[in-house]
Each structure stands twice: as structure tokens, then as C-alpha cells.
Design a protein around this motif. Structure first.
Motif, PDB file in Angstrom:
ATOM      1  N   HIS A  80       0.830  -1.198   0.000  1.00 57.83           N
ATOM      2  CA  HIS A  80       0.000   0.000   0.000  1.00 57.83           C
ATOM      3  C   HIS A  80       0.867   1.252   0.000  1.00 57.83           C
TER       4      HIS A  80
ATOM      5  N   SER B 124      -1.059  -1.228  -4.609  1.00 55.40           N
ATOM      6  CA  SER B 124      -2.412  -0.663  -4.611  1.00 55.40           C
ATOM      7  C   SER B 124      -2.364   0.851  -4.444  1.00 55.40           C
TER       8      SER B 124
ATOM      9  N   LYS C  39      -2.991  -0.796  -9.233  1.00 53.57           N
ATOM     10  CA  LYS C  39      -4.359  -0.545  -8.791  1.00 53.57           C
ATOM     11  C   LYS C  39      -5.023  -1.791  -8.213  1.00 53.57           C
ATOM     12  N   LEU C  40      -4.248  -2.700  -7.613  1.00 59.69           N
ATOM     13  CA  LEU C  40      -4.868  -3.871  -7.001  1.00 59.69           C
ATOM     14  C   LEU C  40      -5.714  -3.423  -5.805  1.00 59.69           C
ATOM     15  N   PRO C  41      -6.843  -4.072  -5.568  1.00 60.95           N
ATOM     16  CA  PRO C  41      -7.729  -3.651  -4.472  1.00 60.95           C
ATOM     17  C   PRO C  41      -7.077  -3.814  -3.107  1.00 60.95           C
ATOM     18  N   ASP C  42      -7.200  -2.802  -2.290  1.00 64.07           N
ATOM     19  CA  ASP C  42      -6.670  -2.841  -0.928  1.00 64.07           C
ATOM     20  C   ASP C  42      -7.355  -3.962  -0.150  1.00 64.07           C
TER      21      ASP C  42
ATOM     22  N   VAL D 218      -5.054  -8.437  -2.094  1.00 64.29           N
ATOM     23  CA  VAL D 218      -3.886  -8.823  -2.880  1.00 64.29           C
ATOM     24  C   VAL D 218      -3.762 -10.340  -3.063  1.00 64.29           C
TER      25      VAL D 218
ATOM     26  N   ASP E 256      -2.170  -8.602   2.758  1.00 56.50           N
ATOM     27  CA  ASP E 256      -1.527  -7.993   1.599  1.00 56.50           C
ATOM     28  C   ASP E 256      -0.015  -7.940   1.778  1.00 56.50           C
TER      29      ASP E 256
END
Length: 215
Positions: A18, A48, A77-80, A83, A117
Motif C-alpha cells: 500500500h 495498490s 491498482k490492485l484492491p486494498d 492482494v 496484503d
């Protein structure tokens, strides 16, 4: 305190799940290294936060944490919080990063991190960076997952204070979090400093390293 030098340092790889992970876990180390070596190349990857406010914060922050460095930052831009479900995309990004650089040091989350993540990214790193010194940084949080680190980077009082100032200045989106404050960041740095006979320090976990005592 036992000391072991890492040799010449010209390139660093720094990865985070992140935006703000790198600054929290290794911001003081990046400041220390970049101040000592103008022109140091830093290849950074964040999984992300891309395309919005978080990416803008991250770009400004890492530019400040890596002064006079050749910084190359990629923010995906992977979703928080998701992962592990995007393992293929994360693995591809790590392997592409590996193909672009031959670092002297890799900074990444530690494999024992309780956040899914962070842990997923940490477990991808050794397979891509097999022959590199990989330091796993720690992030203080609700989970209470801080362990017993095996490596320390002492921080001067000035660097420790600057790290806290930059965290507060460059990540306004995080200021509402109850743990995101000066006391938390400086307090952990003080504890890690006590553990390595310094005023302040950042601590890391090392799973494997090779000694070269003959030279």
C-alpha cells in the motif's frame, strides 16, 4: 553492537503493498541511504492505490524520502485488502521489477506480517530476488504482530524527526487513523534504538544471508 557491512550500495529495490508502507517501514533507512549516496537508484513498486489521491501522496512522499536519488516508482491498482486474490498480477509485477534492475538491497514487508496484503507480497519476493540481501520491514498496527527483529539501521535524531514530519506532511488521507501519529512512529524507533545501542533505529527481519569473511 555486532556490525556487518553490506558493501557498495548503488541500487535499492523497495516494495510495498500500500501507499505509505515503505515510508512507515523503511522511510528512515531510505533517507539515510539517499543522503549518504547522491544519485542512488531506487526502484519502487506499490501494489495498490494507483490512479488517485493515494498515488499522488506516494509520489510526493517517496520523492521526499529519497532526496537526490534516481527514483523510479510504479503504483498499481490492485484492491486494498485483496492482494492474495490477485496473486498472478502481483507476481507478474514483482518479476517485471526484477527484470529491470540488479539491486544491492531489497526492502520489502516481512513474511510474518499479520496483514494479508503485506504477507502475500513478502512471500513473492524471495523467489524473484534469490541472490539479494532482502530486509523485511515492520509496520506497527492493531494486529500486535511486532516480533524480534534481526537487523537494525540506526537513525540519527534528525532523520527520525524528519521521517515523522514527512509521514504527517505527505499522507493527509491517513491522519484520521488512531495509530497514525508522532508518538507511535517515534516510540517504535526509540525502542528499536534501545535494542541496538542507538537513540533511534528501524528494524528488519532477515531470513537468509551469505557471509563473505575471506575478503
Amino acid at each position: 553492537m555486532i556490525r556487518l557491512g553490506g558493501g557498495p550500495l548503488e541500487r535499492i529495490v523497495a516494495v510495498g503493498a500500500h501507499c505509505d508502507d515503505l515510508a512507515i517501514g523503511a522511510g528512515g533507512t531510505l533517507l539515510t541511504a539517499c543522503r549518504a549516496r547522491p544519485g542512488l537508484r531506487v526502484d519502487a513498486l506499490v501494489l495498490s492505490g494507483g490512479g488517485g489521491e493515494r498515488e499522488q501522496e506516494e509520489r510526493a512522499a517517496l520523492a521526499a524520502f529519497c532526496p537526490d536519488a534516481e527514483l523510479r516508482l510504479t503504483v498499481l491498482k490492485l484492491p486494498d485488502g485483496r492482494v492474495p486474490a490477485y496473486w498472478e498480477e502481483a507476481k507478474t509485477a514483482v518479476e517485471e521489477l526484477r527484470g529491470r534492475t540488479e539491486p544491492d538491497l531489497v526492502l520489502a514487508p516481512r513474511t510474518e506480517d499479520a496483514h494479508q496484503d503485506h504477507r502475500c507480497l513478502a512471500r513473492l519476493m524471495p523467489s524473484a530476488f534469490r541472490d539479494h540481501l532482502l530486509l523485511g520491514y515492520e509496520i506497527v498496527k492493531w494486529d500486535g504482530d511486532l516480533g524480534r527483529p534481526t537487523a537494525y539501521q540506526p537513525l540519527s535524531p534528525g532523520i527520525a524527526e524528519e521521517k515523522v514530519r514527512l509521514l504527517q506532511e505527505h499522507y493527509p488521507s491517513q491522519r484520521h487513523r488512531p495509530w497514525y501519529d508522532r508518538e507511535a512512529f517515534l516510540g517504535l524507533a526509540r525502542i528499536r534504538g534501545i535494542e541496538c545501542h542507538a537513540r533511534y533505529a528501524e528494524a528488519f527481519h532477515v531470513t537468509k544471508l551469505t557471509l563473505n569473511l575471506g575478503d
